[in-house]
Structure formats: C-alpha cells, structure tokens
Design a protein around this motif. Structure first.
Motif, PDB file in Angstrom:
ATOM      1  N   SER A   1       0.804  -1.221   0.000  1.00  0.00           N
ATOM      2  CA  SER A   1       0.000   0.000   0.000  1.00  0.00           C
ATOM      3  C   SER A   1       0.838   1.273   0.000  1.00  0.00           C
ATOM      4  O   SER A   1       0.306   2.361  -0.221  1.00  0.00           O
ATOM      5  N   ASN A   2       2.146   1.145   0.228  1.00  0.00           N
ATOM      6  CA  ASN A   2       2.980   2.346   0.280  1.00  0.00           C
ATOM      7  C   ASN A   2       3.061   3.074  -1.060  1.00  0.00           C
ATOM      8  O   ASN A   2       3.414   4.252  -1.108  1.00  0.00           O
TER       9      ASN A   2
ATOM     10  N   TYR B   1     -11.057  -1.194  -4.633  1.00  0.00           N
ATOM     11  CA  TYR B   1     -10.025  -0.371  -5.267  1.00  0.00           C
ATOM     12  C   TYR B   1      -8.615  -0.795  -4.865  1.00  0.00           C
ATOM     13  O   TYR B   1      -7.691  -0.754  -5.676  1.00  0.00           O
ATOM     14  N   THR B   2      -8.459  -1.235  -3.611  1.00  0.00           N
ATOM     15  CA  THR B   2      -7.115  -1.682  -3.236  1.00  0.00           C
ATOM     16  C   THR B   2      -6.746  -2.947  -3.999  1.00  0.00           C
ATOM     17  O   THR B   2      -5.592  -3.147  -4.380  1.00  0.00           O
ATOM     18  N   VAL B   3      -7.731  -3.803  -4.270  1.00  0.00           N
ATOM     19  CA  VAL B   3      -7.481  -4.986  -5.099  1.00  0.00           C
ATOM     20  C   VAL B   3      -7.151  -4.564  -6.531  1.00  0.00           C
ATOM     21  O   VAL B   3      -6.218  -5.085  -7.155  1.00  0.00           O
ATOM     22  N   ALA B   4      -7.886  -3.590  -7.051  1.00  0.00           N
ATOM     23  CA  ALA B   4      -7.655  -3.135  -8.425  1.00  0.00           C
ATOM     24  C   ALA B   4      -6.250  -2.564  -8.595  1.00  0.00           C
ATOM     25  O   ALA B   4      -5.522  -2.923  -9.529  1.00  0.00           O
ATOM     26  N   TYR B   5      -5.863  -1.667  -7.714  1.00  0.00           N
ATOM     27  CA  TYR B   5      -4.514  -1.104  -7.807  1.00  0.00           C
ATOM     28  C   TYR B   5      -3.445  -2.174  -7.591  1.00  0.00           C
ATOM     29  O   TYR B   5      -2.381  -2.143  -8.214  1.00  0.00           O
ATOM     30  N   GLY B   6      -3.737  -3.106  -6.715  1.00  0.00           N
ATOM     31  CA  GLY B   6      -2.771  -4.156  -6.435  1.00  0.00           C
ATOM     32  C   GLY B   6      -2.431  -5.000  -7.644  1.00  0.00           C
ATOM     33  O   GLY B   6      -1.303  -5.490  -7.791  1.00  0.00           O
TER      34      GLY B   6
ATOM     35  N   HIS C   1       0.093 -10.449  -2.379  1.00  0.00           N
ATOM     36  CA  HIS C   1       0.548 -10.650  -3.766  1.00  0.00           C
ATOM     37  C   HIS C   1       1.554 -11.795  -3.831  1.00  0.00           C
ATOM     38  O   HIS C   1       2.764 -11.595  -3.924  1.00  0.00           O
ATOM     39  N   ILE C   2       1.007 -12.998  -3.786  1.00  0.00           N
ATOM     40  CA  ILE C   2       1.806 -14.218  -3.651  1.00  0.00           C
ATOM     41  C   ILE C   2       2.965 -14.296  -4.645  1.00  0.00           C
ATOM     42  O   ILE C   2       4.102 -14.599  -4.253  1.00  0.00           O
TER      43      ILE C   2
ATOM     44  N   SER D   1      -2.892   0.300 -13.818  1.00  0.00           N
ATOM     45  CA  SER D   1      -4.057   0.022 -12.979  1.00  0.00           C
ATOM     46  C   SER D   1      -5.360   0.547 -13.571  1.00  0.00           C
ATOM     47  O   SER D   1      -6.439   0.258 -13.036  1.00  0.00           O
ATOM     48  N   ALA D   2      -5.303   1.284 -14.669  1.00  0.00           N
ATOM     49  CA  ALA D   2      -6.488   1.976 -15.191  1.00  0.00           C
ATOM     50  C   ALA D   2      -7.638   1.014 -15.497  1.00  0.00           C
ATOM     51  O   ALA D   2      -8.790   1.259 -15.115  1.00  0.00           O
ATOM     52  N   GLU D   3      -7.354  -0.083 -16.165  1.00  0.00           N
ATOM     53  CA  GLU D   3      -8.420  -1.022 -16.544  1.00  0.00           C
ATOM     54  C   GLU D   3      -9.047  -1.673 -15.316  1.00  0.00           C
ATOM     55  O   GLU D   3     -10.273  -1.820 -15.223  1.00  0.00           O
ATOM     56  N   ALA D   4      -8.199  -2.065 -14.357  1.00  0.00           N
ATOM     57  CA  ALA D   4      -8.718  -2.699 -13.142  1.00  0.00           C
ATOM     58  C   ALA D   4      -9.555  -1.718 -12.325  1.00  0.00           C
ATOM     59  O   ALA D   4     -10.575  -2.093 -11.735  1.00  0.00           O
ATOM     60  N   VAL D   5      -9.148  -0.457 -12.267  1.00  0.00           N
ATOM     61  CA  VAL D   5      -9.918   0.546 -11.529  1.00  0.00           C
ATOM     62  C   VAL D   5     -11.259   0.795 -12.220  1.00  0.00           C
ATOM     63  O   VAL D   5     -12.294   0.969 -11.565  1.00  0.00           O
ATOM     64  N   GLU D   6     -11.250   0.772 -13.537  1.00  0.00           N
ATOM     65  CA  GLU D   6     -12.503   0.939 -14.292  1.00  0.00           C
ATOM     66  C   GLU D   6     -13.471  -0.204 -13.967  1.00  0.00           C
ATOM     67  O   GLU D   6     -14.674   0.015 -13.800  1.00  0.00           O
ATOM     68  N   PHE D   7     -12.940  -1.420 -13.855  1.00  0.00           N
ATOM     69  CA  PHE D   7     -13.801  -2.552 -13.491  1.00  0.00           C
ATOM     70  C   PHE D   7     -14.307  -2.404 -12.058  1.00  0.00           C
ATOM     71  O   PHE D   7     -15.463  -2.730 -11.755  1.00  0.00           O
ATOM     72  N   ALA D   8     -13.467  -1.895 -11.166  1.00  0.00           N
ATOM     73  CA  ALA D   8     -13.895  -1.657  -9.791  1.00  0.00           C
ATOM     74  C   ALA D   8     -15.047  -0.652  -9.748  1.00  0.00           C
ATOM     75  O   ALA D   8     -15.966  -0.786  -8.930  1.00  0.00           O
TER      76      ALA D   8
END
Length: 465
Positions: free
Chosen positions: A51-52, A69-74, A107-108, A437-444
C-alpha cells in the motif's frame, strides 16, 4: 526512566551495567548516548507493505467498497514495485522507531521481491502471505450481472499449490539473519474454506509457525458469518479448523460478542488493534479496554497507507489512547500511557511469536534500540517519559535506530539502504503505475455500483438488492 550502560554482542543485549560501571575494553566499539532517551524498537503488528505506493488513492469509502479499489490497484504492481514499496515502508517505519513488522501480504507471486527488500532494509519482518479461496462477492451473496460475475471467476490456488509455495519459501527464507520469519496468513476466516483453514493449521504445525488473520472488521462480516456458519459465526469456523489457540493473532477484532472475547482469551489468542484504519474506514470501535482487562495480549498495527494512515506508531499509540475515551465517562476505563506503550513494544513483539525476545531493554533481548534527541520541544522538560512518548512525541526527536546491534539509521540518515534512490525510482514509475491500474480501476467502478447497493440495503434497507 533509568540510566545505564549496555553491552551488545552478536545482536543481543548481553549485559546491562549501572551507569558508568562498565569496565570497558579496547576491542569494543563505544557509542556515547548521553543526553539521549533510549527506548526499545516498536512493532507494527499488522501492516500491508504494497500500500505504500497507493497513498492518495483512498476514496472515503467503507471497507467493503474501499477493498474493491485496493485490489484493483494491487493488480498493477510488478516485482520492482513491491520491492520499492517495502523499502518505502521500511524508511517510514525506521524513522518512526519501528524495528519489526508483520506484513500480511496478498501478492503471492511477488513474495520473494518483498523478502529481498526486507533483507536489505535491516528490519525484522514476520512475513505472512495470504491464503484465501472464497471471494467476497460469494461470501456476501451479491447479485451480479453475468458479464461481471464471469470476469470475477478466477480459480483460486489449490491447497496443494499453496502448500508447495509455503514450503519452498520457508526453506529459502525462514530465519535468515535472525530477522526474517514466515507466518501463516489466512486472509480472513470468511475468505477461507474449511480446506484452506485446514492447510493453515497443517503449515503452522509442520513448520512451527504462528498464524495471522483479519477478524470481524465490520458488522457485515459478523452478520454474514452467522448466515454461513450458524450462530457461532466465523469464530466457530476458526474453532472447527483447530486454529483458535495461542498460535493465532487477529487483526481488528471489532465485532466480537462477550462470549467470543472470553473464548479468545481462554485459548490464548492475541489481538492487533488498528485504531486509524478502524476510524478511517468507519469499521467501528474495538473494545480495547475490555481486551486488556480480560488479559488478551494486544499489539498495535497501522494497516494500509491507501486508507489514509501513516506507519508511525506514535500516531497509532495516541489514537489507541484517545479512541476509547469517546463516549466513555469512566476514566478508570481509559487505557493509560504505560499500557499503550506496552502494546507498541513488548506485546507487539509477542504477536510476532511467543519465542521472540524483542520490545524491551533486557539482557538476552535483541538489541533493537531507538535513540531520541532530548534537545527538542517535546523533551525540554521531562515529567513522565512514557506519557510524553504516547501523547507528545511524533517521531521527529528520533536521531538513530539500531536493529540487532547494527545501525539502520544514524544521525537521521537511513544507513541500511539508499532511501533517496528508492524515492527517485518510485517517482519515475508513478505514471506507469497509474497506466497499469487503469483497466482494473474501471472494473472496480462497475462493481462498486452493485456493492454499494448491497451496502446501503444492509445498513438501512433503503435500496432493494
């Protein structure tokens, strides 16, 4: 507050002498800390390093929505990003007198990059890769359009795969330099099937590892836990898996009934209190005074940067001391400064495992020491050192930090790694991180509509599910 001389050998405090009585020796390196206040290194007992890189992405949302959103950015983070994120957090924690942390790590595939960074940082870490196989939308029984549901149907790693992953990581990393410890990290009971929790129990017993999990962070988790597992809820789910014992540390633990608190105390479970994220995400107020009164060990955690927290235990201690006072008119039920300081030091260290000898300045303990300059406004006049540490210090008085007898910060400069290089590289990668991260945030954003509908229906019934 006492004065004295310490003899440090092979990373441990070998002997404590009354001030000025150490006979000395020409072979010894001497450090003059006169005029400084020395405290034991603190433990950040619940923390997520990734998260940093996500500061400023917090969106003023409660946990069930924020987590989208934290999952999306991750998803956008690379091995280099994780490596940099760990070192950013290490710098922030070291500067705040934190020498040990428990990193609950989602993030395994990036685990080795994180561990490489921890080795470089000089910090102690209890590294807990997350195990989970039940997605939130399944636990919450969300009604989702078919196209969204199909996109979310990603098969979880099997128990066999996770067993092999942990075994390999333990063989390679566990115990390195006395600073790297592996911990079994179920994400949360409701995100783990019975098989996944059985794996956690197996790994813990096979390798003699502690277990760390999120526990009952929100009212939604409590109520839906009872729908899934009966009246005993997620506590029953943990108990049936055989891991409700002194191996377990539970972060948050806000929505517990009295019988559940009593059971955790009876079984020797430890709690990690996260006052900042509990408030920022609107999750609730943990009954910390009751936990302390019942004898539950309680540590402190800073949780994640991207809900607006910092990784300073000075901030966390102050919040932990103040938060129980809201609405509580009996000052006898307010945790005092000494209890709170103990949560950040000796009890926090215990959360990392009963075998740890950290969090205190005692013979035989790790030489994890924080040196504070007393020529500051905070320490111009000292009435009670512990009270001033909890209520008045913010970390700006810290001059130097030692971990296992080695300097990781000296004269306010990080010495274990190149902090400026890390910051520069993070700045260079900032645009790439946003693009990735743009696509994942859009899905979020799409998913948020449905989770928000569920959330409002749960709390006030205004919307239909």
């Amino acid at each position: 507050m006492r004065t004295g001389d310490l003899l440090i050998k092979e990373g441990k405090i070998e002997k404590i002498f009354p001030s000025g009585s150490y006979p000395g020796g020409t072979e010894m390196q001497k450090v003059d800390a006169s005029g400084q206040l020395m405290i034991p290194g603190m433990t950040n007992a619940h923390y997520h390093s990734y998260s940093n890189l996500l500061k400023g992405t917090e969106t003023d949302l409660p946990l069930e929505l924020w987590s989208l959103y934290t999952v999306a950015y991750g998803h956008s983070l690379t091995d280099e990003d994780i490596y940099l994120a760990v070192l950013l957090g290490a710098a922030e924690m070291i500067r705040s007198g934190v020498t040990s942390c428990l990193d609950h790590f989602p993030h395994i595939p990036r685990s080795e990059s994180a561990l490489e960074a921890y080795l470089e940082s000089g910090m102690h870490v209890s590294f807990a890769p997350m195990i989970h196989d039940v997605p939130d939308h399944q636990f919450l029984q969300l009604e989702l359009p078919d196209d969204i549901r199909r996109k979310m149907e990603v098969p979880p790693r099997s128990s066999a795969e996770m067993n092999d992953f942990y075994s390999n990581l333990i063989d390679k990393w566990h115990g390195i330099e006395g600073r790297i410890q592996l911990t079994v990290g179920p994400n949360a009971p409701q995100r783990c099937s019975a098989d996944a929790l059985e794996l956690c129990d197996h790994l813990s017993r096979t390798y003699n590892l502690p277990i760390h999990t999120h526990l009952l962070e929100t009212k939604i988790q409590r109520d839906y836990g009872r729908r899934h597992y009966g009246e005993g809820g997620v506590i029953k789910h943990l108990d049936q898996a055989g891991i409700l014992d002194d191996r377990l540390t539970a972060a948050h633990a806000i929505w517990l009934d009295d019988w559940e608190t009593d059971l955790l105390q009876e079984r020797g479970v430890s709690i990690v209190h996260n006052p900042a994220s509990n408030m920022i995400l609107g999750s609730g107020k943990a009954p910390v005074f009751d936990y302390l009164q019942k004898g539950l060990p309680v540590g402190l955690g800073t949780d994640v940067s991207n809900c607006g927290t910092t990784h300073s235990l000075f901030e966390t201690m102050k919040l932990a001391a103040m938060m129980p006072r809201m609405g509580e008119r009996d000052p006898e039920r307010w945790p005092d400064a000494s209890k709170v300081f103990g949560m950040a030091t000796v009890h926090g260290a215990r959360v990392l495992g009963n075998e740890n000898r950290k969090g205190d300045i005692q013979e035989g303990f790790d030489a994890d020491l924080v040196f504070l300059n007393k020529n500051t406004t905070t320490w111009a006049n000292t009435h009670d050192a512990v009270t001033q540490l909890v209520f008045h210090e913010n970390g700006s008085s810290i001059d130097s930090v030692m971990i296992r007898g080695e300097w990781v910060m000296k004269n306010k400069e990080i010495t274990s790694f190149d902090e400026k290089r890390v910051i520069q590289r993070v700045q260079e990668r900032a645009d790439t991180l946003r693009e990735n991260s743009a696509e994942a945030v859009e899905f979020a954003d799409l998913l948020r509509v449905h989770v928000e509908k569920f959330y409002h229906h749960f709390y006030n019934g205004r919307n239909e599910r």
